[in-house]
Design an enzyme around this catalytic site. Sequence first.
Site, PDB file in Angstrom:
ATOM      1  CG  PHE A  78      14.826  17.156  68.787  1.00  0.00           C
ATOM      2  CD1 PHE A  78      14.243  17.806  67.780  1.00  0.00           C
ATOM      3  CD2 PHE A  78      14.267  16.449  69.677  1.00  0.00           C
ATOM      4  CE1 PHE A  78      13.097  17.959  67.758  1.00  0.00           C
ATOM      5  CE2 PHE A  78      12.721  16.566  69.889  1.00  0.00           C
ATOM      6  CZ  PHE A  78      12.252  17.500  68.553  1.00  0.00           C
ATOM      7  CB  CYS A  79      18.027  21.988  67.779  1.00  0.00           C
ATOM      8  SG  CYS A  79      19.671  21.624  67.213  1.00  0.00           S
ATOM      9  CD  GLN A  80      14.509  22.674  61.727  1.00  0.00           C
ATOM     10  OE1 GLN A  80      13.784  22.790  62.455  1.00  0.00           O
ATOM     11  NE2 GLN A  80      14.365  21.935  60.317  1.00  0.00           N
ATOM     12  N   GLY A  82      21.259  20.153  64.885  1.00  0.00           N
ATOM     13  CA  GLY A  82      22.266  19.632  65.924  1.00  0.00           C
ATOM     14  C   GLY A  82      22.760  20.514  66.726  1.00  0.00           C
ATOM     15  CE1 TYR A 107      10.220  17.382  63.186  1.00  0.00           C
ATOM     16  CE2 TYR A 107      10.402  19.605  61.857  1.00  0.00           C
ATOM     17  CZ  TYR A 107       9.607  18.421  62.450  1.00  0.00           C
ATOM     18  OH  TYR A 107       8.351  18.394  61.970  1.00  0.00           O
TER      19      TYR A 107
END
Length: 115
Positions: A78-80, A82, A107
Amino acid sequence: MAGVSTILLPELRSLLSSGRACLIDVRSREEAAAGTIPGALNIPVSELENALQMEPAAFQALYSAEKPKLEDENLIFFCQIGKRGSLAAKLAQRLGYKGARNYAGAYREWLEKEG
């Protein structure tokens, strides 16, 4: 290659509570230091290809965590928002990690719903 598999928040919650997910935060160290999903390992997307090809002992030494195995069923990135998570999951799949998936809500969603 088909699109990357995704995971939604309810399934992520279930996997995390049962301890069956290997969760990797591919945001920068600064972003992860400001807050992350509990239990996530931070490997910035810029380091990911190298990290996933390391010997297990070198990975352990650098990241203080066990290296994911190719056969792990729930290797979740995961990132901020997507995009980097999706790139990371595609990269991992290309390297043979069959269970690599992207947490689509990223996130941002976690923070809204769980934070």
